[in-house]
Write an enzyme that holds these catalytic residues in place. Structure first.
Site, PDB file in Angstrom:
ATOM      1  N   ASN A   1       0.706  -1.114   0.085  1.00 26.40           N
ATOM      2  CA  ASN A   1      -0.102   0.109  -0.051  1.00 26.40           C
ATOM      3  C   ASN A   1       0.880   1.355  -0.016  1.00 26.40           C
ATOM      4  O   ASN A   1       0.363   2.358   0.186  1.00 26.40           O
ATOM      5  CB  ASN A   1      -1.005   0.146   1.233  1.00 26.40           C
TER       6      ASN A   1
ATOM      7  N   LEU B   1      -1.501  -0.023  -4.010  1.00 22.31           N
ATOM      8  CA  LEU B   1      -1.005   0.983  -4.813  1.00 22.31           C
ATOM      9  C   LEU B   1       0.380   0.719  -5.323  1.00 22.31           C
ATOM     10  O   LEU B   1       0.309   1.072  -6.424  1.00 22.31           O
ATOM     11  CB  LEU B   1      -0.615   2.291  -3.489  1.00 22.31           C
TER      12      LEU B   1
ATOM     13  N   ILE C   1       1.261   6.871   0.169  1.00 21.62           N
ATOM     14  CA  ILE C   1       0.493   5.944   1.084  1.00 21.62           C
ATOM     15  C   ILE C   1      -0.973   5.813   0.786  1.00 21.62           C
ATOM     16  O   ILE C   1      -1.649   6.786   0.605  1.00 21.62           O
ATOM     17  CB  ILE C   1       0.510   6.282   2.721  1.00 21.62           C
ATOM     18  N   CYS C   2      -1.504   4.444   0.485  1.00 21.78           N
ATOM     19  CA  CYS C   2      -2.980   4.288   0.160  1.00 21.78           C
ATOM     20  C   CYS C   2      -3.472   4.096   1.600  1.00 21.78           C
ATOM     21  O   CYS C   2      -3.461   2.621   2.046  1.00 21.78           O
ATOM     22  CB  CYS C   2      -2.955   3.339  -0.649  1.00 21.78           C
ATOM     23  N   LEU C   3      -4.290   4.994   2.184  1.00 19.37           N
ATOM     24  CA  LEU C   3      -4.872   4.889   3.472  1.00 19.37           C
ATOM     25  C   LEU C   3      -6.084   5.459   3.386  1.00 19.37           C
ATOM     26  O   LEU C   3      -6.253   6.830   3.186  1.00 19.37           O
ATOM     27  CB  LEU C   3      -3.916   5.256   4.456  1.00 19.37           C
TER      28      LEU C   3
END
Lengths: 152, 461
Positions: A79, A121, A86-88
């Site tokens: 991610n 990601l 950052i994929c959050l």
């Protein structure tokens, strides 16, 4: 620049006087909206013993807008991409003004403990992760040792 | 400014650490400060009126539970509001009292004075009014029927004196005005206050104390409220919060809610007219007009519908002005950062603004654009050159390259506005240029050293 809201001053004060275990965040001297952050890899994860550097920026609209956070240390994680993005969810669609710097950093630490290859990601990393989780974790460990070990 | 920043953790080192929980419960989750004009959402969460309205403008969700939320669903929460006000007055004396003995007591009445003064405009205004009533003393008339009560000792409030209390040295006799049921020092009532009250009654004017305008309109003052209010005999400070709360039930005036505007159907002149009719300044671009209206609408609705003690329109306008000043609305906020980066002097700024204005049209002067950004381009080119050369030296052994392809690459580094019309903003154009420079870098790892150059957003202050 818009003046520094009381909330940011409060948060900064609290981050310094009462830091979250395993996380440090210090504002930059020139720009109090820019933070230098370190996050320790969570115990039990492939990132254990690693210390990861991040940068965090509070946009003018903060807290109505999410802070911008990015890994500066190279990390092998489905991610987090090569640029450290950052994929959050809480940094994107699920941001809420009731959240704050410390909760965001805690979420990032939690993301290190439980990677989610199904919402990737970094696609190549996610593929490796799904194909052979053990091998991927080994790579992650190796990278942590290589890039996230503090220099003496 | 730092003195007024308080935190629930202040209680951690005291004899009653549990108070830190109460302290944090009375704070807004958006601004992390004490609730100011609290409103309740349908999902049962409480925020400052302004904070939640701002948040809803961004996304129509409750910040705590993420349930859908509309502005029309918000309800003023007068009780919580007064609880918070009351607690804020109590906080400092309380903190001093329960501080552990070994710790030296921190700045006594001075801090509490500062804190109370920073509590909000309303409180300051009422202070001034009280001052006025105490100072204006001319005539002497002994009037019968004034109930005398002696002010309770200050220790009831916990040691330190608030600014109101300290104005009356202990022992000043307080009396209740038989006409308006307010508490004042007896001398004030005798000298001036009664006259004022009687004149006011004769003229049929409402009480001057505070103008209360909230949506719950009642034509007659409910007698139950009246009797409760008049039975309070705790001195001017003790009953104030309860009184404020009870008076939220008594409103004389009703205001219209300011509507949301559909900016797509409004022309610039219509928008200006709308602002003009509200008595707001109508200069600036459509965008800044929109922002101005939006903020005023928020202030207005929050003030007249959520607050138990609204301020008048002029005060709202003053708030709007100071908001605009701090948000730098008039100078094209989005593009401004880049303008500042390049042009420190005013001339440069002006050329930049002018060029930006023509950016999309064919009037755009490409040459002056290049001239304006020359220094920046040059540093970019230099950066690119050195990186190219590093690469070139690596490759030179295998392949003797000419300089031609390299210099061709430089051309692409200069942001060409015409080709960027779609993206239209200078920021994007510049980011293109910067990322073009960084392409060789990005293939490597983003390391700590490259931090300063990597993300232009991150370093703009």
């Amino acid at each position: 620049m818009a003046s520094l809201p009381k909330r940011i001053i409060k948060e900064t004060e609290r981050l310094i006087t009462d830091p979250v275990p395993g996380i440090t965040a210090e504002p930059h001297d020139d720009n109090l909206r820019y933070f230098e952050v370190t996050v320790e890899g969570p115990v039990g994860s492939p990132y254990e013993n690693g210390i990861f550097q991040l940068e965090l920026y509070l946009p003018d609209d903060y807290p109505m807008e999410a802070p911008k956070v990015r890994f500066l240390t190279k990390i092998y994680h489905p991610n987090i991409d090569r640029l450290g993005r950052i994929c959050l969810d809480v940094l994107k669609t699920n941001w809420s003004p009731a959240l704050q710097i410390r909760t965001v950093l805690l979420s990032i630490q939690a993301l290190l403990a439980s990677p989610n290859p199904n919402d990737p990601l970094a696609n190549d990393v996610a593929e490796d992760w799904i194909k052979d989780e053990e091998a991927a974790k080994q790579t992650a460990k190796k990278w942590s040792k290589l890039y996230a070990t503090p220099k003496q | 400014m730092n003195g007024s920043i308080t935190d629930p953790t202040d209680f951690r080192e005291t004899e009653l650490p549990l108070f830190s929980q109460l302290d944090s419960l009375l704070r807004c989750h958006i601004c992390k400060d004490f609730l100011k004009v609290p409103v309740l959402t349908p999902c049962g969460h409480t925020f400052c009126s302004i904070c939640i309205r701002e948040a809803i403008n961004k996304s129509a969700k409750c910040p705590l539970c993420l349930n859908e939320l509309r502005e029309s669903g918000l309800r003023g929460d007068f009780l919580t509001g007064e609880v918070v006000n009351c607690y804020q007055n109590l906080r400092q004396p309380l903190l001093e009292r329960i501080q552990k003995v070994e710790e030296p007591t921190v700045a006594g009445s001075e801090t509490s004075l500062i804190e109370i003064e920073s509590d909000g405009d309303r409180e300051r205004i009422s202070d001034i009014e009280e001052d006025f009533q105490i100072l204006a003393t001319n005539e002497r008339k002994r009037l019968p029927g004034i109930k005398k009560i002696t002010k309770r000792p200050a220790s009831r409030k916990g040691g330190s004196k608030s600014n109101i209390e300290s104005m009356f040295k202990s022992g000043v006799e307080m009396g209740e005005c038989p006409i308006c049921n307010e508490f004042f020092p007896v001398k004030t009532i005798e000298r001036t206050h009664m006259d004022e009250c009687l004149t006011r009654q004769a003229l049929g004017k409402p009480k001057p104390k505070r103008s209360v305008k909230t949506p719950f309109q009642t034509s007659n003052r409910p007698s139950s409220v009246d009797s409760i209010a008049s039975n309070l005999k705790y001195g001017e400070n003790g009953a104030q919060h309860l009184k404020n709360y009870l008076e939220s039930a008594v409103n004389d005036e009703k205001r219209l809610r300011l509507p949301k505007l559909d900016y797509n159907t409004l022309s610039l002149s219509q928008l200006k007219q709308k602002l003009g009719s509200l008595g707001l300044p109508s200069f600036g671009s459509k965008q800044s007009l929109m922002a101005r209206y939006n903020h005023y609408e928020m202030l207005w609705n929050s003030n007249f519908f959520d607050s138990s003690s609204p301020v008048n329109e002029n005060e709202l306008k003053r708030q709007l002005l100071s908001w605009e000043a701090s948000n730098n609305l008039n100078s094209n906020n989005n593009n401004n950062t880049i303008g500042k980066m390049i042009t420190k002097n005013k001339d440069g700024e002006r050329t930049y603004q002018k060029l930006l204005f023509d950016f999309k049209s064919d009037k755009f002067k490409r040459k002056s654009w290049i001239r304006l950004f020359r220094r920046m381009f040059q540093t970019l080119i230099k950066e690119a050159k050195s990186k190219m050369q590093d690469k070139a030296t690596e490759e030179r052994d295998s392949d003797k390259r000419s300089d031609a392809p390299v210099s061709e690459d430089y051309q692409t580094l200069i942001p060409q506005p015409e080709s960027n019309v779609a993206s239209s903003t200078a920021v994007l154009a510049l980011e293109d240029a910067q990322s073009a420079v960084k392409t060789p870098l990005d293939t490597e790892t983003p390391s700590i050293e490259s931090k300063s150059g990597q993300n232009p957003d991150m370093n703009i202050s």
